[in-house]
Design an enzyme around this catalytic site. Sequence first.
Site, PDB file in Angstrom:
ATOM      1  N   HIS A   8      23.590  28.551  24.943  1.00  0.00           N
ATOM      2  CA  HIS A   8      24.445  28.434  26.135  1.00  0.00           C
ATOM      3  C   HIS A   8      23.731  29.030  27.347  1.00  0.00           C
ATOM      4  O   HIS A   8      23.853  30.225  27.621  1.00  0.00           O
ATOM      5  CB  HIS A   8      25.762  29.173  25.857  1.00  0.00           C
ATOM      6  CG  HIS A   8      26.878  28.796  26.780  1.00  0.00           C
ATOM      7  ND1 HIS A   8      27.465  27.541  26.787  1.00  0.00           N
ATOM      8  CD2 HIS A   8      27.539  29.509  27.732  1.00  0.00           C
ATOM      9  CE1 HIS A   8      28.431  27.505  27.691  1.00  0.00           C
ATOM     10  NE2 HIS A   8      28.496  28.683  28.278  1.00  0.00           N
ATOM     11  N   ARG A  50      32.448  21.923  29.219  1.00  0.00           N
ATOM     12  CA  ARG A  50      32.804  23.271  29.648  1.00  0.00           C
ATOM     13  C   ARG A  50      34.285  23.595  29.476  1.00  0.00           C
ATOM     14  O   ARG A  50      34.649  24.499  28.732  1.00  0.00           O
ATOM     15  CB  ARG A  50      32.403  23.511  31.109  1.00  0.00           C
ATOM     16  CG  ARG A  50      32.678  24.945  31.535  1.00  0.00           C
ATOM     17  CD  ARG A  50      32.334  25.205  32.983  1.00  0.00           C
ATOM     18  NE  ARG A  50      30.904  25.130  33.227  1.00  0.00           N
ATOM     19  CZ  ARG A  50      30.357  25.310  34.427  1.00  0.00           C
ATOM     20  NH1 ARG A  50      31.122  25.571  35.460  1.00  0.00           N
ATOM     21  NH2 ARG A  50      29.061  25.218  34.595  1.00  0.00           N
ATOM     22  N   TYR A  58      29.357  48.349  24.599  1.00  0.00           N
ATOM     23  CA  TYR A  58      30.196  49.345  23.924  1.00  0.00           C
ATOM     24  C   TYR A  58      30.986  48.774  22.750  1.00  0.00           C
ATOM     25  O   TYR A  58      31.500  49.526  21.937  1.00  0.00           O
ATOM     26  CB  TYR A  58      31.196  49.962  24.907  1.00  0.00           C
ATOM     27  CG  TYR A  58      30.549  50.676  26.063  1.00  0.00           C
ATOM     28  CD1 TYR A  58      29.698  51.768  25.848  1.00  0.00           C
ATOM     29  CD2 TYR A  58      30.774  50.272  27.365  1.00  0.00           C
ATOM     30  CE1 TYR A  58      29.094  52.418  26.902  1.00  0.00           C
ATOM     31  CE2 TYR A  58      30.177  50.923  28.440  1.00  0.00           C
ATOM     32  CZ  TYR A  58      29.339  51.989  28.198  1.00  0.00           C
ATOM     33  OH  TYR A  58      28.743  52.647  29.241  1.00  0.00           O
TER      34      TYR A  58
END
Length: 812
Positions: free
Chosen positions: A77, A31, A121
Amino acid sequence: MSLLERFMDLPLEEVIGDRFGRYSKYIIQDRALPDARDGLKPVQRRILYAMFQEGNTAEKPYRKSAKTVGNVIGNYHPHGDSSVYEAMVRMSQDWKVRNVLIQMHGNNGSVDGDPAAAMRYTEARLSSIASELLRDIEKNTVEFAPNFDDTIEEPVVLPARYPNLLVNGSTGISAGYATDIPPHHLGEVIDAVTMQIENPDVSLDELMTVIKGPDFPTGGIVQGKEGIRKAFETGKGRVIVRAKTEIEEIKGGRQQIRITEIPYEINKANLVKRIDELRLDKKVEGIAEVRDETDRTGMRIVIELKKEAHAEGVLAYLFKNTDLQVSYNYNMVAIHNKTPKLMGLKHIISAYIEHQKEVVTKRSQYDLNKANERQHVVEGLIKAISILDEVIRIIRGSKDKRDAKNNLIQQYDFTEAQSEAIVTLQLYRLTNTDVTTLEKEAKELEKKIAHLTGILNSEKKLFNVIKKEMAEIKKKYADERRTVIEDEIEEIKINMEVMIPSEDVMVTVTKDGYSKRSSLRSYSASNGEAPGMKDTDRLLLAEQLNTTDTLLMFTNKGNYIYMPVYELHEARWKDMGQHLANMVGFDRDEQLIKIMPIKEFTDDQYLIFFTRQGMAKKTELSSYKAQRYNKMLMAMKVKGEDEVVDVQLTTGNDDIFIATHYGYGLWFDENEINVVGQRAAGVKGINLKDGDFVVSGKSLKNKEKASLVLITHRGAIKKMRITEFDKSTRAKRGLVMLRELKSNPHRVVDVELSENDAALDVKTKNGSIVTVETGKLKNADRYNNGSYLVDISDSGEVVEVWRKIVTEENKE
C-alpha cells in the site's frame, strides 16, 4: 526533436476531465468502497494479508503495530502510514466493528473519541475470526495480482469464509458514490446465506425471518421494520437508532435516567456534554446533574432529575434534541464485478455465494491435485518396498542419484516422481510398520480423492461443504444479538408544559432584532430603568410573559419566527440580549414589524395580514404553530416588491380598517376576507390610487366605539371615531380622512387605535421623538386636518410612528 514538439496542444477541460476520470476510477475501485465478496476495502485487505504472511496470527504473541504498518506500506500500500494505521485501529475497535478483525494491546482509542496511541506504542495481531477470512488462501482459491512495484503478488480478494460485508458493515465516501452498510449478526447472516443456498428464489420476507436487521456493536434499539425491509430490498432505507434507557427511583423520592447503550458511531463524551449544556442553558427543566459513570464493567450515563421533574417528558425531549436518538440511512454500495453497485440483501448474498462456489471449487481442485500426486508417490513406495532387495541393489550399483533414478525408471517402470521419493527415502522408513502406514495412507487418499471428485462434480455436494463450514464458524464465533429491533418508529411527543417550569419573566424584543427574557427580580432591581439596547434601536415588545408562552415575530417580507419564550436568551434587564440571527436565519434587509405573544394556539382565533399594495390575508392562528422552528418560516406569500405592513390577531367577528398614505380609510367586516392557508397570498383588501399605498391595517374589537388616531408627515395629528366612516365592503377605495389641500397636501404616515392610557412616539427625519398621549386628544371629523402637535420646522417631516412601550421609567 525541438523543445516545442514535446508539448501537446489540448483543451484544458479535456485534460482535467481525463485526469479526474482516472482519479475517480481509482478512488471508487481501490480506496473507498468495499468489495461485495469479502466486505473489505483494499487497505484493510492488505493489512490482514500482510499480518497473515508474517505469521502475526491469533495463536501467536502480539507484534509492534509499527512493524505491520511498515510492512504494509513497503510491500502493498504505497500511501501514508497514518492511513494504514487508522484503518488498522478501526478494525480493532469493538464499538465500531461487530466482530473485530485485529486484536490490539495498548490504547486503541475510545467511544469518547479519544485518539489511539501512536503505532510505536501499540501491539497487534490478527483476531481468530480474521483468520477465517484468510483461510485456504495458500490453495490458489483467489486471484493474485502484482503489487505496486511488481516485486511480489497480493490477493485481489480474500477467500472470506463468512459474509464479512454484512457482518461488519462498511462506510466510505468516494467520487460520486458513498456507502453506509451497518453491521449485522454473524449467526443471522450465515442462516440467511444458508437459506438462499437451499432456495435461490427465497423471498425477502422469508430471509427477514432469520436476519432481523442491523446488530450494532454498541447495541441500542432500532425502530422501523419498514425501513429495514426497504433497505434489504433496494439497498437504501432509513431506520431510527435510539439509546437503551431506564428510569429508576432513587432515595428521596427522586428519579434518574440511566443510559447503558448509545446509538452507533455516536461520541459519548459529546453526547454527555450536549445534555449538560441543555441543563445549563435551561432549555429543559428538571435535570439536576449529568454524570458519566462508565467504567470497565460497562457503559453508564446517569441523568439525575430534580424532585418535581417529569422523567418521561425529559427523556422524550432528549430523544428529540440530542444524539440519544439518531436516524441511520442504509446505502449499500459495494464493488461487484469491478463496478460500484447499490445492492439489496439478496444481491449481496448472491455475490457472496458465487464467490464461495469459486473458492471451494478452486480449493477442492488444489487438494485433489495434491492428493493425486501423493497417491502416485505412495503407490511407488509400496511397490518399492515389495521389491526392496532389488531396489537396494540397483541404488548401490549406481554412480549417483541421477543414475539411480534412471535405473529404477528403466528396470521397474517407476515414474520420475516415484523414483525421486524412493532415492530420498530414509532407512528407518523401511521397517514393516511403515508399509502398513503407507497402505493406510493409500486407502485414505483414495477416499479423499473420491470425496473431492464428488464435490467438483456435484453442485449440491459443493453447497453442502459451504453450509457445513459456515455452520462451524457460526457455532464457534456467533454471540448474543446486541441490538433490539422494534417494528414501529415511536413518535416523540414533547409536552412542553411538563418540561418547562412555569415562570413569569420580562420579555423584550427590539426593532433591530435583539431579544431576551429577564427574571422579574432583575427587572425590579433596575428601578424602572429602560432595558439595555442601542441608542438608535427601539422596543417592539416589553411585556411580562410566562415561559410557557410563545412569541410570533412577523417581518415585512412575509416571514415569521416561532419562538417559545423559554428558548429566548436569558439575560439581565440592563443587557441588550441576543440577536435573532444567532437563533434563526435573518436577512439584513428584513425588518421585524410585529411581535405577538400567544398563550394558546386555538382554532377560533385568526391572523390578518395587510400588505403595502393593498392585499389582505386571513388564516387560522393554529396554522402558525410550528414543530420545527430553527429557521425563518413563511407567514404569507408576498409578490414582487410588495411587503407586509401590519398583522392583527382577530376573533373571526371583528371589523377591519385599512388606511392609506393618500388619506383614504376603508371600514368593512372581517368575514369579507375568506380564510386561506398559511402560504397563500390573500385577496385585495383596498383599491388603491396610482402611487398610493397602505400604511396601516387594524382590527376593531369595539366596532362602533373605536377611535382612530391619524398622523401626517407634516406633524398634524387628529383623533376621530370610526362612526365618521360608512361601513363598506372589501376592495373599495374607501373614504377620505383629510381635507384635500392644493399645495403641500397632508400625507398619512400611520393610523393607530386610540386607547385611554395609550401614547404614541412620533419620530421625525432628524431623529427627534415626540410623545403624544392619545387619551387627551379631542375627536374631530373626517374633513379636519388635525392639530400640529409635532413641530417639524427644525426636525424635518414625520417618518415613523409607533405605540409607546410603557416601562416603569416612562409611566409618569
